[in-house]
Design an enzyme around this catalytic site. Structure first.
Site, mmCIF file in Angstrom:
data_model
loop_
_atom_site.group_PDB
_atom_site.id
_atom_site.type_symbol
_atom_site.label_atom_id
_atom_site.label_comp_id
_atom_site.label_asym_id
_atom_site.label_seq_id
_atom_site.Cartn_x
_atom_site.Cartn_y
_atom_site.Cartn_z
ATOM 1 N N ASN A 106 0.846 -1.191 0.000
ATOM 2 C CA ASN A 106 0.000 0.000 0.000
ATOM 3 C C ASN A 106 0.883 1.243 0.000
ATOM 4 O O ASN A 106 1.969 1.235 0.571
ATOM 5 C CB ASN A 106 -0.876 0.015 1.263
ATOM 6 N N HIS A 108 0.652 5.198 1.242
ATOM 7 C CA HIS A 108 -0.166 6.016 2.132
ATOM 8 C C HIS A 108 0.434 7.419 2.191
ATOM 9 O O HIS A 108 1.650 7.572 2.336
ATOM 10 C CB HIS A 108 -0.194 5.391 3.531
ATOM 11 N N SER A 135 4.478 7.001 2.402
ATOM 12 C CA SER A 135 5.114 5.752 2.833
ATOM 13 C C SER A 135 4.578 4.590 2.002
ATOM 14 O O SER A 135 3.400 4.577 1.648
ATOM 15 C CB SER A 135 4.765 5.454 4.300
ATOM 16 N N ASP A 144 -3.056 0.676 7.975
ATOM 17 C CA ASP A 144 -1.919 1.589 7.736
ATOM 18 C C ASP A 144 -0.779 1.332 8.726
ATOM 19 O O ASP A 144 0.009 2.242 9.017
ATOM 20 C CB ASP A 144 -2.362 3.065 7.820
HETATM 21 C C1 GAR Z 1 -2.667 8.913 -3.056
HETATM 22 O O1 GAR Z 1 -2.252 10.091 -2.424
HETATM 23 C C2 GAR Z 1 -2.512 7.727 -2.126
HETATM 24 O O2 GAR Z 1 -1.381 7.814 -1.307
HETATM 25 C C3 GAR Z 1 -3.784 7.845 -1.316
HETATM 26 O O3 GAR Z 1 -4.762 8.174 -2.254
HETATM 27 C C4 GAR Z 1 -4.174 8.928 -3.318
HETATM 28 C C5 GAR Z 1 -4.528 8.258 -4.610
HETATM 29 O O4 GAR Z 1 -4.136 9.052 -5.706
HETATM 30 N N1 GAR Z 1 -4.070 6.633 -0.621
HETATM 31 C C6 GAR Z 1 -4.687 6.590 0.554
HETATM 32 O O5 GAR Z 1 -5.080 7.585 1.140
HETATM 33 C C7 GAR Z 1 -4.873 5.205 1.128
HETATM 34 N N2 GAR Z 1 -5.264 5.267 2.484
HETATM 35 P P1 GAR Z 1 -4.103 8.430 -7.164
HETATM 36 O O6 GAR Z 1 -5.469 7.771 -7.398
HETATM 37 O O7 GAR Z 1 -3.917 9.630 -8.057
HETATM 38 O O8 GAR Z 1 -2.978 7.449 -7.250
#
Ligand code: GAR
Length: 211
Positions: A106, A108, A135, A144
């Site tokens: 994942n 995060h 991370s 997480d």
């Molecule tokens: C990213 O910032 C990722 O780290 C976050 O969602 C966004 C997705 O962006 N993930 C989380 O918050 C998971 N808990 P993307 O769809 O443009 O890759």
């Protein structure tokens, strides 16, 4: 070639960074992109790249377990060797997480263990953090909270709001996730007894990605 399955719920910019890395010589290919949201732009990115997609709407299932079983069935049918959560905004059941132990990652948007959960950028600002970032970790049952592999930091600017900070963190995510997946594809990275092993050494703290 390492078979990757990527799970997305939204824009899929991390998926794009992974697709670009695969096209630039990483020894891995994305065999399937799955979303719980039919309108996730990540699906469109995959289609444009000729990658197979599936939508599994959560509303079609009456429990988390039955959704996750459907998800697992699709992932296994695609013969995934590594499953990547890339903005997949669902909590996964224990059965699912255990099934993919050591091959589920994942990304995060915080410097874990700080700011688990949602609204990480706003919370980092409110806490007066000087540094923030992203991370990548192996997924375990703790939300997480799985073993950390690598992080990318950004400096918080005086005039940042949650959006400007999120945008800079996202840019770093696009470097961070492909870097970690590349290590895995090269056989340099694994999880053993809940410990991260990189280049035959147990990591005592996450690798900090250089700017
Ligand atoms: C990213 O910032 C990722 O780290 C976050 O969602 C966004 C997705 O962006 N993930 C989380 O918050 C998971 N808990 P993307 O769809 O443009 O890759």
């Amino acid at each position: 070639m390492l078979n990757l399955v990527v799970l997305v719920s939204g824009s899929g910019s991390n998926l794009q960074a992974l697709m670009d890395a695969c096209n630039q010589g990483m020894n891995a290919r994305i065999v399937l992109v799955i979303s719980d949201k039919g309108d996730a732009y990540g699906l469109e990115r995959a289609r444009q790249a000729g990658i197979a997609t599936e939508v599994i709407p959560a509303a079609d299932y009456d429990s988390r377990e039955s959704f996750d079983q459907a998800l697992q069935q699709r992932i296994d049918a695609a013969q995934a060797e590594l499953v990547l959560l890339a903005g997949f905004m669902r909590i996964l059941s224990a059965g699912f997480v255990n099934h993919y132990a050591g091959r589920l990652l994942n990304i995060h948007p915080s410097l874990l263990p700080k700011f688990r959960g949602l609204h990480t950028h706003q919370r980092a600002l409110e806490a007066g953090e000087m540094e923030h970032g992203a991370s990548v970790h192996f997924v375990t049952l703790e939300l997480d909270g799985g073993p950390l592999i690598a992080q990318a930091k950004v400096a918080v600017q005086k005039d940042d709001d949650a959006d400007t900070l999120a945008a800079r963190v996202l840019q770093r995510e696009h470097q961070l996730y492909p870097t970690v997946v590349r290590w895995f594809s090269e056989g340099r990275l694994c999880l053993r007894d809940e410990q991260v092993i990189l280049d035959s050494k147990t990591l005592s703290e996450p690798v900090q990605l250089a700017e």
